[in-house]
Design a protein around this motif. Structure first.
Motif, PDB file in Angstrom:
ATOM      1  N   ASN A 277      -5.865   8.288   4.854  1.00  0.00           N
ATOM      2  CA  ASN A 277      -5.468   8.883   6.124  1.00  0.00           C
ATOM      3  C   ASN A 277      -4.768   7.825   6.968  1.00  0.00           C
ATOM      4  OD1 ASN A 277      -5.221  10.036   8.668  1.00  0.00           O
ATOM      5  ND2 ASN A 277      -7.276  10.937   8.666  1.00  0.00           N
ATOM      6  N   THR A 278      -3.438   7.887   7.017  1.00  0.00           N
ATOM      7  CA  THR A 278      -2.672   6.846   7.715  1.00  0.00           C
ATOM      8  C   THR A 278      -2.609   7.076   9.224  1.00  0.00           C
ATOM      9  OG1 THR A 278      -0.606   8.045   7.258  1.00  0.00           O
ATOM     10  CG2 THR A 278      -1.256   6.305   5.704  1.00  0.00           C
ATOM     11  N   TYR A 279      -3.311   8.081   9.719  1.00  0.00           N
ATOM     12  CA  TYR A 279      -3.508   8.210  11.162  1.00  0.00           C
ATOM     13  C   TYR A 279      -4.686   7.346  11.600  1.00  0.00           C
ATOM     14  CZ  TYR A 279      -0.165  11.990  11.960  1.00  0.00           C
ATOM     15  OH  TYR A 279       0.995  12.731  12.089  1.00  0.00           O
ATOM     16  N   LEU A 280      -5.661   7.170  10.714  1.00  0.00           N
ATOM     17  CA  LEU A 280      -6.857   6.381  11.047  1.00  0.00           C
ATOM     18  C   LEU A 280      -6.742   4.942  10.575  1.00  0.00           C
ATOM     19  CD1 LEU A 280      -9.735   8.889  10.144  1.00  0.00           C
ATOM     20  CD2 LEU A 280      -8.657   8.484  12.381  1.00  0.00           C
ATOM     21  N   ASN A 281      -5.873   4.682   9.598  1.00  0.00           N
ATOM     22  CA  ASN A 281      -5.769   3.347   9.001  1.00  0.00           C
ATOM     23  C   ASN A 281      -4.336   2.837   9.087  1.00  0.00           C
ATOM     24  OD1 ASN A 281      -8.583   3.338   7.583  1.00  0.00           O
ATOM     25  ND2 ASN A 281      -7.621   5.248   6.895  1.00  0.00           N
ATOM     26  N   LYS A 282      -4.189   1.595   9.489  1.00  0.00           N
ATOM     27  CA  LYS A 282      -2.864   0.976   9.520  1.00  0.00           C
ATOM     28  C   LYS A 282      -2.452   0.556   8.115  1.00  0.00           C
ATOM     29  CE  LYS A 282      -2.885  -0.824  14.272  1.00  0.00           C
ATOM     30  NZ  LYS A 282      -2.724  -2.041  15.104  1.00  0.00           N
ATOM     31  N   GLY A 283      -1.161   0.374   7.952  1.00  0.00           N
ATOM     32  CA  GLY A 283      -0.637  -0.088   6.673  1.00  0.00           C
ATOM     33  C   GLY A 283      -0.508   1.042   5.660  1.00  0.00           C
ATOM     34  N   LEU A 284      -0.107   0.662   4.474  1.00  0.00           N
ATOM     35  CA  LEU A 284       0.032   1.632   3.399  1.00  0.00           C
ATOM     36  C   LEU A 284      -1.333   2.072   2.890  1.00  0.00           C
ATOM     37  CD1 LEU A 284       2.893  -0.115   1.404  1.00  0.00           C
ATOM     38  CD2 LEU A 284       3.067   2.138   2.489  1.00  0.00           C
ATOM     39  N   PRO A 285      -1.447   3.281   2.352  1.00  0.00           N
ATOM     40  CA  PRO A 285      -2.696   3.677   1.704  1.00  0.00           C
ATOM     41  C   PRO A 285      -2.921   2.841   0.454  1.00  0.00           C
ATOM     42  CG  PRO A 285      -0.993   5.329   1.354  1.00  0.00           C
ATOM     43  CD  PRO A 285      -0.437   4.350   2.331  1.00  0.00           C
ATOM     44  N   PRO A 286      -4.107   2.919  -0.156  1.00  0.00           N
ATOM     45  CA  PRO A 286      -4.419   2.043  -1.294  1.00  0.00           C
ATOM     46  C   PRO A 286      -3.629   2.329  -2.565  1.00  0.00           C
ATOM     47  CG  PRO A 286      -6.220   3.574  -0.860  1.00  0.00           C
ATOM     48  CD  PRO A 286      -5.276   3.688   0.291  1.00  0.00           C
TER      49      PRO A 286
END
Length: 347
Positions: A277-286
Motif C-alpha cells: 500500500n503506497t499510500y501508507l508506505n513511502k518508496g517502491l513496494p517490495p
C-alpha cells in the motif's frame, strides 16, 4: 578429391537413415504390406499428439487416433510397434505436418525427436497465474513449477515478493517434457539477458536496480495501457521518489486489497495494512504487482523529464490521465473525475 571428416560423418548418417528405412520396409513387407503402406501420407492440417511418461502401448495408439485419421494412425502405430518402439523413448509431444508419411511420424517416435511447443504468457498479475499459464502448455504441473521457481529464484537472490521480476512476458519454445527446474532456469536466463549492460546502466542512472525498475514498470502498466502515456507516468513516480513523497499509486492498493476490478478507491481501501500500500508506505513496494512487459520496462528507463507530481484519470473515461505539478490543479482534476463517477453512479 579429399574426403573430410564432416563428409564421412554425413555419409554415415545418410547410410544409417537408409538402413533404417529399408529395415522398416522389409519388416512390414514380410506382413504383405509394402512400400505404399509406409509412405502413406497424413491428409489434413498439422496435428499434435502427446505421449506422457505414463504411456502404455494402448494409450500411444489412442493418442495417435486422437490426432490422425484411423487408417493413418494404425499405420504409424504398426510401423512403430514392429520396429521395436518403446514408450519411454517416445515420451513427448509431436507435430505431424500435412503430407508427412507414416514412416516419418513413426521414426520421430522411435528416436524421441519431439517437436518444440510454444509457451506464451502476457498480461499476468500473480505467480500462481503465471505458473498455471506455463503449465497449461507443458507436461509439468503448476505446483511443480512453483516449487522449482522458489528454489531457483531464491538461490539466485530473489525474495518471494520479487519473483515476478524474474520473468519477461514473451513467446518461448520448450520441449513438452522439459523438467520444471530447467524451465524456470531458462526463463530466468532470458530475463538476465534482457537486462543487458545498456538497460542496467539506464536503471542505475535513475537510482533503480533491475528489480526496482520492473516493480515501477508493473505499477505504470497497471495505471495505464496507453503506451504513449506510460513514460510520463513513470517520470511522475520517479519525481515523487526523488522528493521522498509516497507514490500513492492506486494499483498498489488494489493489489494489497486483492481486487483489481475496483473502479473507485475509498478510505477503507487506503487504510489496508500492507507493504504494497503506497499510500501508507513511502518508496517502491517490495516487488512488482504484475509481470511487467518489456515495453513497459523500457518506457520506465527512457522516461522524459517533466515536473508532474500528481495524476488523475480523465473524466471522459478514455483511459488517459490529467497531470499536474501542483496540488491545487490536481484537486481540480480530481473533482471533475469524482463528479463523472457520481454521474455514472460508479461506487
Amino acid at each position: 578429391m579429399t574426403t573430410t571428416r564432416s563428409d564421412k560423418k554425413q555419409t554415415r548418417i545418410s547410410r544409417g537413415a537408409m538402413i533404417f528405412v529399408l529395415a522398416v520396409i522389409a519388416i512390414i513387407s514380410v506382413g504383405g504390406i509394402g512400400l505404399l503402406y509406409v509412405l502413406s501420407r497424413h491428409d489434413g492440417d498439422a496435428a499434435w499428439f502427446y505421449l506422457p511418461a505414463t504411456s502404455t502401448p494402448q494409450s500411444v495408439k489412442d493418442s495417435l487416433l486422437s490426432a490422425l485419421d484411423p487408417a493413418q494412425a494404425s499405420k504409424v502405430y504398426h510401423i512403430w510397434e514392429m520396429s521395436g518402439g518403446k514408450t519411454s523413448t517416445a515420451h513427448g509431444a509431436y507435430r505431424v505436418e500435412p503430407g508427412e508419411t507414416a514412416l516419418a511420424t513413426a521414426r520421430k517416435m522411435l528416436k524421441g525427436h519431439q517437436t518444440p511447443v510454444k509457451v506464451t504468457f502476457h498480461n499476468i498479475r500473480t505467480m500462481p497465474e503465471l505458473m498455471s499459464r506455463i503449465a497449461s502448455s507443458l507436461e509439468v504441473s503448476a505446483d511443480s513449477l512453483s516449487r522449482a521457481a522458489y528454489k531457483v529464484l531464491t538461490d539466485s537472490g530473489f525474495k518471494p515478493d520479487q519473483f515476478p521480476a524474474a520473468f519477461i512476458p514473451d513467446t518461448y519454445e520448450f520441449y513438452w517434457t522439459t523438467p520444471a527446474e530447467n524451465i524456470v532456469t531458462r526463463l530466468l536466463d532470458y530475463r538476465n539477458r534482457f537486462w543487458n549492460d545498456d538497460r542496467t546502466a539506464k536503471a542505475r542512472a535513475l537510482g533503480l536496480s533491475p528489480v526496482e525498475a520492473a516493480t515501477l514498470a508493473s505499477i505504470v502498466e497497471e495505471e495505464s495501457n496507453k503506451a504513449d502515456e506510460q513514460p510520463v507516468i513513470a517520470r511522475l513516480y520517479l519525481n515523487r521518489l526523488n522528493r521522498g513523497m509516497p507514490l500513492q499509486a492506486d494499483p498498489t492498493v488494489k493489489f494489497a486489497v486483492g481486487d483489481f476490478t475496483l473502479r473507485r478507491i475509498t478510505g477503507s481501501h487506503l487504510a489496508v495494512s500492507s507493504p504494497f500500500n503506497t499510500y501508507l508506505n513511502k518508496g517502491l513496494p517490495p516487488g512488482p504487482i504484475r509481470v511487467a512487459a518489456k515495453g513497459a520496462i523500457d518506457r520506465v528507463l527512457s522516461a522524459p523529464k517533466h515536473s508532474y507530481l500528481y495524476m488523475c484519470a480523465k473524466e471522459d473515461f478514455s483511459g488517459y490521465h490529467n497531470f499536474a505539478a501542483d496540488y491545487n490543479t490536481h484537486r481540480a482534476n480530481a473533482r471533475r473525475y469524482q463528479k463523472a463517477l457520481n454521474d455514472r453512479n460508479i461506487h
